[in-house]
Design a protein around this motif. Structure first.
Motif, PDB file in Angstrom:
ATOM      1  N   PHE A   9       3.167  -7.107  -2.849  1.00 27.38           N
ATOM      2  CA  PHE A   9       2.483  -5.825  -3.105  1.00 27.38           C
ATOM      3  C   PHE A   9       3.241  -4.685  -2.425  1.00 27.38           C
ATOM      4  CE2 PHE A   9      -0.557  -2.534  -1.801  1.00 27.38           C
ATOM      5  CZ  PHE A   9      -1.015  -2.127  -3.050  1.00 27.38           C
ATOM      6  N   ASN A  30       6.953  -4.368  -4.121  1.00 26.97           N
ATOM      7  CA  ASN A  30       7.140  -4.195  -5.570  1.00 26.97           C
ATOM      8  C   ASN A  30       6.055  -3.409  -6.288  1.00 26.97           C
ATOM      9  OD1 ASN A  30       9.397  -5.940  -5.253  1.00 26.97           O
ATOM     10  ND2 ASN A  30       8.021  -7.721  -5.398  1.00 26.97           N
ATOM     11  N   HIS A  31       4.842  -3.336  -5.727  1.00 25.95           N
ATOM     12  CA  HIS A  31       3.739  -2.773  -6.514  1.00 25.95           C
ATOM     13  C   HIS A  31       3.029  -1.580  -5.863  1.00 25.95           C
ATOM     14  CE1 HIS A  31       4.180  -6.123  -9.238  1.00 25.95           C
ATOM     15  NE2 HIS A  31       4.120  -6.968  -8.205  1.00 25.95           N
ATOM     16  N   PRO A  45      -0.860  -5.675 -11.829  1.00 25.08           N
ATOM     17  CA  PRO A  45       0.452  -6.266 -12.125  1.00 25.08           C
ATOM     18  C   PRO A  45       0.654  -7.627 -11.453  1.00 25.08           C
ATOM     19  CG  PRO A  45       0.678  -3.973 -11.432  1.00 25.08           C
ATOM     20  CD  PRO A  45      -0.727  -4.369 -11.152  1.00 25.08           C
TER      21      PRO A  45
END
Length: 703
Positions: free
Chosen positions: A264, A267-268, A347
């Motif tokens: 998380f 990447n998110h 995601p």
């Protein structure tokens, strides 16, 4: 705080009280024992050292004391409207009328012509001549020496107590009687080394001087001693409690920072964390790794990014095989947290549950099963979370948002849902002044997010009067033309005959006329609407289907519309500082410049003007909360009454900040050196806990 004995005697046994007066004292002021009564401190003092001449009386004098002979008295008026008027003549030949409208028979019977009296009261002027309505009178020949004090105490009383002759003088007599009988029995409560170090007055002397001061210096020293004691024992209770919790309750150890958290974060996460957010995540990580149960308060202004910190804490728990839940006070706020967290985790394919009063039975049953078997790791909800049916496989983290809106027992139910107490993270968007945080949340570790996310522009706050309304409407039309949206908030729902304020319905009608369809669309939201109607209107505004939302303060918490750029607060003088700040926080959530317009009448009280000026001057929630504390006092600030901590009799958190800090420092030093209070010098403190029944403090009592 004396040992069981004289000062624990029920007040009805004091000479001059009895069962009837005792019942009223209990009902009006919670006075049950001798100890309670001697802690009914004066709220001000009157200088009784000076006697004025009648010729010196002017309108600027608040209270006067005169000495003279009664030379005349007469009853004036008919049976329906009678008054007693007596004439006092002083040594210089000045004459003054003393006037009574009540208790006339009793006063007339006892008032003696030719005798010398001391008269005390607040002068009134009629046709430029002074008179003294309902004065306190004492015969000079009968003045009681024990009550002679340079500064006469004035005690709070009530109309009911006065019917039992418990006015200020009545309290003075009773307290004098207790101090006279029990002076030698007053026990010291503070360690002697603390008294010596700070050159504090002894408790015996302080209790006498607070009620019957010999001079102003002695009074100040007595007040300092008793304020310090009050703040010291609040801190001792909180810090001792904190120590007990840490010693008795091991927390679940979150030993790893795993794939969910790292994925998380790397990447998110759609934005860079602020330094303040990173610092808080690190503090939570250290707490949950320590093997001790975390009890942490997270303070952060509206829009500072507390939800992301909470989410990352939940992912940390999930990485270590634990479940988390977040409880919010309203369905709107719970749903908003759920939507925000779900969209961030989408995601990654991580499921998040939502449990509120509106959750359908079929969905509810599914949630219950997924929680019980450990399939569902993250749950967001309202009070519905504390129901007995909601059972977790392994609850490791509980997050409470705006926790002051929940009762102690409600919160305790949540932490009992795991055999090993879960870690606790309490969040609030209401900035809490430092002194209040140290007293209300003194047994919690405190984290503060004191930065706004990058790209956020400070909200521009403007104060306008009613005669600027046309220009305001022009400005709103300009903002709407740019594609922005507007909130207009009113303090009332229905028209009030007593108050000269625009109400919500009139406001909605007026706004609808100024912003007509089809060019503009206006929605309305208030507390009397059905939940479904309210939600529908909120959703329409969120989706941009309406340009203006006319509302009451139901939108104070839980509405996140980044496209809304203007908050207009009607009759802003009717709102408290904290509420104004919370409302302002509904805008400024996007990258565009946002505005808060405070509309008021021209007639503003001095306090209302300070509130408005403060809002215009600063966006700093902590500065605003400090001012709110100064203006309103701690008892009025949301959530403090239920805590039970702030039963302050003398200390004032707004004025005595330094004293509180000093008291806390002393307590920390004592508990570091002697955690169990077993040393001889701390015997008084151990006795305090035994007396209060606090020798066993459990983690459920967190506040």
């Amino acid at each position: 705080m004396e040992r069981k004995g004289f000062f624990d005697t029920p007040i009805e046994y004091l000479k001059g009280v009895g069962p009837s007066k005792a019942a009223v004292l209990n009902k009006e002021f919670g006075i049950l024992t001798y100890s309670d009564l001697i802690q009914h401190y004066p709220f001000r003092y009157i200088d009784r050292t000076r006697f004025y001449l009648i010729s010196e009386i002017g309108p600027e004098l608040q209270y006067i004391q005169l000495k003279g002979h009664i030379v005349d008295k007469q009853l004036i008026g008919d049976a329906r409207k009678k008054r007693l008027v007596a004439t006092l003549k002083d040594e210089r030949g000045g004459h003054l009328e003393l006037v009574w409208f009540q208790g006339i028979k009793f006063i007339d019977k006892n008032l003696q012509i030719g005798k010398e009296y001391i008269a005390f009261g607040k002068p009134h002027f009629f046709n430029s001549k002074p008179n003294l309505p309902h004065p306190e009178l004492e015969l000079v020949s009968e003045v009681r020496k024990e009550f002679q004090t340079a500064l006469q105490p004035v005690y709070s009383s009530t109309e009911k107590l006065k019917l039992f002759f418990l006015d200020s003088k009545g309290f003075m007599r009773l307290i004098y009687s207790i101090l006279q009988q029990g002076f030698s029995l007053i026990q010291e409560t503070l360690p002697y080394n603390v008294i010596s170090h700070y050159k504090l007055m002894s408790r015996k002397e302080a209790l006498v001087q607070i009620h019957f001061p010999t001079d102003s210096k002695s009074l100040q020293r007595a007040q300092l001693r008793l304020k310090f004691e009050e703040l010291f024992f609040i801190q001792l209770r909180l810090l001792f409690n904190k120590q007990i919790k840490k010693r008795l309750h091991n927390g679940s150890t979150f030993s790893i920072v795993g794939d969910l958290f790292n994925s998380f974060y790397k990447n998110h996460l759609p934005f860079e964390l602020t330094n303040a957010q990173k610092r808080v995540v690190k503090e939570i990580r250290q707490d949950t790794y320590s093997g001790l149960q975390m009890n942490r308060l997270l303070q952060g202004d509206v829009g500072s990014g507390k939800t992301v910190v909470a989410l990352m804490s939940m992912l940390l728990a999930a990485d270590n095989g634990f479940q988390s839940c977040m409880m919010a006070p309203t369905e709107i706020l719970a749903t908003q947290h759920y939507n925000s967290i779900s969209s961030l985790l989408q995601p990654m394919g991580i499921a998040v549950g939502l449990l509120t009063g509106s959750t359908r039975k079929k969905e509810r049953d599914k949630l219950h099963e997924a929680l019980k078997n450990g399939e569902l790791k993250l749950l967001v909800g309202t009070h519905a979370l504390i129901e007995d049916k909601v059972q977790f496989e392994n609850l490791g983290l509980v997050i409470i948002d705006e926790q002051h809106r929940f009762g102690v027992e409600q919160r305790a139910k949540l932490w009992r849902k795991n055999s090993n107490p879960p870690h606790i993270l309490v969040m609030t968007a209401t900035p809490i002044p430092r002194t209040l945080a140290m007293t209300l949340y003194g047994d919690l570790d405190v984290s503060v997010i004191d930065e706004l996310p990058a790209g956020r522009k400070p909200i521009s706050t403007i104060h306008k009067y009613e005669n600027n309304r046309l220009r305001l409407f022009g400005f709103l039309k300009e903002e709407i033309a740019k594609g922005r949206q507007v909130y207009i908030v009113y303090p009332l729902i229905e028209e009030s005959e007593k108050m000269d304020y625009l109400d919500l319905m009139n406001g909605f009608e007026h706004i609808s006329n100024v912003f007509p369809t089809p060019q503009y669309r206006v929605s309305i939201v208030h507390g009397k609407m059905k939940a479904a109607e309210k939600d529908m209107e909120m959703e329409r505004f969120k989706r941009g289907e309406t340009h203006i939302m006319v509302a009451t303060t139901v939108i104070e918490v839980g509405v996140n519309v980044p496209n809304a750029s203007v908050m207009v607060i009607e009759n802003a003088e009717r709102f408290g500082l904290s509420q104004l700040h919370q409302l302002r926080g509904r805008v400024g959530r996007g990258a565009e410049q946002s505005y808060c317009v405070l509309m008021t009448s021209h007639k503003l009280s001095s306090e209302a003007k300070i509130r408005i000026d403060t809002m215009v001057r600063t966006n700093d929630g902590f500065e605003i909360s400090e001012m709110d504390l100064k203006l309103r006092g701690p008892g009025d600030i949301e959530g403090t009454q239920q805590s039970g901590v702030l039963d302050l009799k003398l200390a004032d958190l707004a004025k005595d900040q330094q004293l509180l800090i000093e008291a806390r420092k002393v307590v920390e030093e004592i508990l570091t050196e002697d955690p169990s209070l077993i040393q001889e010098k701390n015997l008084n403190l151990r006795l305090y806990f035994q007396k209060k029944g606090l020798s066993e403090i459990t983690w459920e009592k967190i506040s």
